[in-house]
Design a protein around this motif. Structure first.
Motif, PDB file in Angstrom:
ATOM      1  N   LYS A   1      27.235   7.529   8.613  1.00 17.94           N
ATOM      2  CA  LYS A   1      26.291   6.446   8.867  1.00 17.94           C
ATOM      3  C   LYS A   1      25.108   6.541   7.892  1.00 17.94           C
ATOM      4  CE  LYS A   1      28.017   4.647  12.778  1.00 17.94           C
ATOM      5  NZ  LYS A   1      28.395   3.219  12.942  1.00 17.94           N
ATOM      6  N   THR A   2      24.741   5.405   7.322  1.00 18.21           N
ATOM      7  CA  THR A   2      23.567   5.358   6.446  1.00 18.21           C
ATOM      8  C   THR A   2      22.383   4.821   7.232  1.00 18.21           C
ATOM      9  OG1 THR A   2      24.909   5.004   4.467  1.00 18.21           O
ATOM     10  CG2 THR A   2      22.586   4.380   4.352  1.00 18.21           C
TER      11      THR A   2
ATOM     12  N   ASP B   1      17.767  -8.623   5.190  1.00 17.87           N
ATOM     13  CA  ASP B   1      18.881  -9.480   5.583  1.00 17.87           C
ATOM     14  C   ASP B   1      19.508  -8.822   6.806  1.00 17.87           C
ATOM     15  OD1 ASP B   1      21.190 -10.909   5.959  1.00 17.87           O
ATOM     16  OD2 ASP B   1      22.036 -10.524   3.976  1.00 17.87           O
TER      17      ASP B   1
ATOM     18  N   GLY C   1      23.344  -9.414   7.159  1.00 11.57           N
ATOM     19  CA  GLY C   1      24.125  -8.703   6.145  1.00 11.57           C
ATOM     20  C   GLY C   1      23.829  -7.224   6.062  1.00 11.57           C
ATOM     21  N   LYS C   2      22.875  -6.772   6.858  1.00 11.37           N
ATOM     22  CA  LYS C   2      22.466  -5.360   6.891  1.00 11.37           C
ATOM     23  C   LYS C   2      22.099  -4.846   5.495  1.00 11.37           C
ATOM     24  CE  LYS C   2      24.365  -3.545  11.151  1.00 11.37           C
ATOM     25  NZ  LYS C   2      25.009  -2.374  11.778  1.00 11.37           N
ATOM     26  N   LYS C   3      21.125  -5.554   4.890  1.00 15.41           N
ATOM     27  CA  LYS C   3      20.644  -5.158   3.570  1.00 15.41           C
ATOM     28  C   LYS C   3      19.130  -5.284   3.504  1.00 15.41           C
ATOM     29  CE  LYS C   3      24.802  -6.406   0.957  1.00 15.41           C
ATOM     30  NZ  LYS C   3      25.357  -7.248  -0.145  1.00 15.41           N
TER      31      LYS C   3
ATOM     32  N   ASN D   1      16.363  -4.103  -5.954  1.00 13.23           N
ATOM     33  CA  ASN D   1      17.665  -3.550  -5.615  1.00 13.23           C
ATOM     34  C   ASN D   1      17.932  -3.756  -4.135  1.00 13.23           C
ATOM     35  OD1 ASN D   1      18.370  -2.177  -8.220  1.00 13.23           O
ATOM     36  ND2 ASN D   1      16.467  -1.080  -7.776  1.00 13.23           N
ATOM     37  N   ASN D   2      19.180  -3.982  -3.777  1.00 12.01           N
ATOM     38  CA  ASN D   2      19.568  -4.151  -2.383  1.00 12.01           C
ATOM     39  C   ASN D   2      20.175  -2.867  -1.833  1.00 12.01           C
ATOM     40  OD1 ASN D   2      18.904  -6.936  -1.766  1.00 12.01           O
ATOM     41  ND2 ASN D   2      20.446  -7.478  -3.287  1.00 12.01           N
ATOM     42  N   LEU D   3      19.593  -2.376  -0.738  1.00 16.27           N
ATOM     43  CA  LEU D   3      20.118  -1.195  -0.061  1.00 16.27           C
ATOM     44  C   LEU D   3      20.885  -1.626   1.184  1.00 16.27           C
ATOM     45  CD1 LEU D   3      17.174   1.410  -0.033  1.00 16.27           C
ATOM     46  CD2 LEU D   3      19.305   1.547  -1.324  1.00 16.27           C
ATOM     47  N   SER D   4      22.089  -1.153   1.319  1.00 18.74           N
ATOM     48  CA  SER D   4      22.874  -1.428   2.524  1.00 18.74           C
ATOM     49  C   SER D   4      22.602  -0.349   3.567  1.00 18.74           C
ATOM     50  CB  SER D   4      24.365  -1.465   2.188  1.00 18.74           C
ATOM     51  OG  SER D   4      24.650  -2.527   1.307  1.00 18.74           O
ATOM     52  N   TYR D   5      22.656  -0.736   4.830  1.00 21.77           N
ATOM     53  CA  TYR D   5      22.402   0.228   5.900  1.00 21.77           C
ATOM     54  C   TYR D   5      23.353  -0.005   7.075  1.00 21.77           C
ATOM     55  CZ  TYR D   5      19.937  -3.608   8.314  1.00 21.77           C
ATOM     56  OH  TYR D   5      19.625  -4.796   8.925  1.00 21.77           O
ATOM     57  N   ASP D   6      23.552   1.054   7.843  1.00 18.06           N
ATOM     58  CA  ASP D   6      24.197   0.935   9.153  1.00 18.06           C
ATOM     59  C   ASP D   6      23.138   0.823  10.229  1.00 18.06           C
ATOM     60  OD1 ASP D   6      27.068   1.279   8.456  1.00 18.06           O
ATOM     61  OD2 ASP D   6      26.379   3.238   7.739  1.00 18.06           O
TER      62      ASP D   6
END
Length: 370
Positions: free
Chosen positions: A2-3, A88, A91-93, A103-108
């Protein structure tokens, strides 16, 4: 794996990051990413004393963030030097601006711990970067040294402590005035606490102007400030120090997740209402007033709940608890309360809330927490 992305690298964000990393040290099933525009943590509780030249050196007010996380594996922790610009939720970003652009970071899982700032230009809270905060603080130290008259506006904890520090140091050589909108200082505290604070301020030669508001301020050609009071009177001071007006750092958060004052709305589990897998702790949250003890308590609780959420287990409700306030007035006395119990002066002097000289600050940054 998980991030977990944590926005904000001050007390709430750091406490939460260390707790999560320690909770999952054996499983290694989470990666924590802290996003902050600051390379250092600012012990802003000491800012009221730090504005007095020579009192506290920079290295005791500012601690670098990165060294405190060297104990963790590189694939379990990352520090991103940047500032959150937007989220977002679907979109979980998170869009993060840095020296390299957006920059776009994705997350859980996302945690909002971006804190707050003051409405007025004052060093009570950190700026976007360590360098900006340090330079503003140095500027105010120079202003305090030069000023013959100083007016502090706002009689909450910050205003009373600031006035007390200035009075203790300069009460016999500079004119120190505290302006309060109410008929007593430290409104909302037990009457005995307010009375004690008033007496202590008078002992260090602080002039109290009660039941008065500042309705206007204007810079004069000579650099002084002209204040217009609610009584219609105009006064001039060499240095104007407002201590009122706290604004949450939430400009990047979608408006439907905020209340009318810009604070993030959370439920009693500390998760953000209207969003999935998003949490908020510290000053930016609407659940409790802005205090370091509240921020770290919320962070500790959120760490437990995030761990439970990852495991698919029921969450624990957060208990707001009783109010607590500790206010030094000068360097030899102070007052405060815990609920309805008045704290004795010696407890304040002994720093019931740790100062920058204590091991507690360094332990907080390094994650050596109970």
């Amino acid at each position: 794996m998980k991030t977990i992305v944590i926005l904000g690298g001050s007390f709430a964000g750091l406490t939460l990051a260390h707790k999560l990393l320690k909770q999952h040290a054996s499983t290694g099933d989470v990666k924590v990413i802290i996003v902050s525009p600051n390379t250092h943590v600012y012990w802003n509780l000491a800012s009221v004393r730090a504005i007095i030249p020579g009192q506290i050196p920079d290295e005791k007010l500012f601690q670098p963030i990165a060294p405190g996380f060297k104990q963790y594996k590189a694939d379990h922790f990352e520090f991103v030097l940047g500032k959150a610009e937007s989220i977002d939720v679907a979109g979980k970003k998170v869009a993060v601006s840095s020296a390299t652009g957006i920059n776009n970071l994705s997350y859980d899982i996302l945690v909002l711990a971006t804190g707050s700032h003051t409405k007025a230009d004052a060093p009570w809270k950190g700026r976007d970067t360590y360098e900006e905060t340090r330079d503003v603080l140095h500027d105010y130290q120079a202003k305090v040294k030069k000023a013959s008259s100083i007016v502090v506006v706002g009689s909450g904890a910050t205003g009373v402590e600031t006035s007390g520090e200035l009075g203790f140091e300069y009460g016999k050589t500079k004119k120190i005035t505290l302006i309060a909108s109410g008929d007593h200082v430290l409104e909302g505290t037990p009457a005995s606490v307010s009375k004690t604070a008033t007496n202590l301020l008078k002992k260090v030669n602080v002039n109290l102007t009660l039941s008065t508001k500042v309705v206007g301020d204007a810079k004069m050609p000579d650099g002084r400030t002209e204040l217009t009071l609610s009584s219609g009177q105009k006064i001039t001071t060499d240095l104007y120090l407002p201590t009122i007006g706290l604004v949450p750092n939430s400009s990047y958060v979608p408006a439907d997740l905020l209340n009318s004052n810009g604070f993030v709305v959370v439920d009693n589990n500390l998760s953000v209402k209207g969003a999935t897998d998003v949490w908020a702790v510290g000053d930016v949250s609407s659940i409790q007033r802005a205090q370091i003890v509240n921020a770290t308590k919320q962070a500790d609780h959120a760490a437990k709940n995030i761990d439970l959420a990852i495991k698919g287990q029921p969450l624990l409700p957060y208990k707001v608890g009783g109010d607590m306030l500790a206010v030094p007035v000068g360097r030899k006395a102070g007052t405060g309360h815990m609920g309805s119990w008045k704290l004795p002066s010696f407890m304040i002097v002994m720093r019931i809330i740790p100062g920058p000289n204590s091991s507690a600050f360094r332990a907080q940054i390094a994650g050596n927490l109970q």
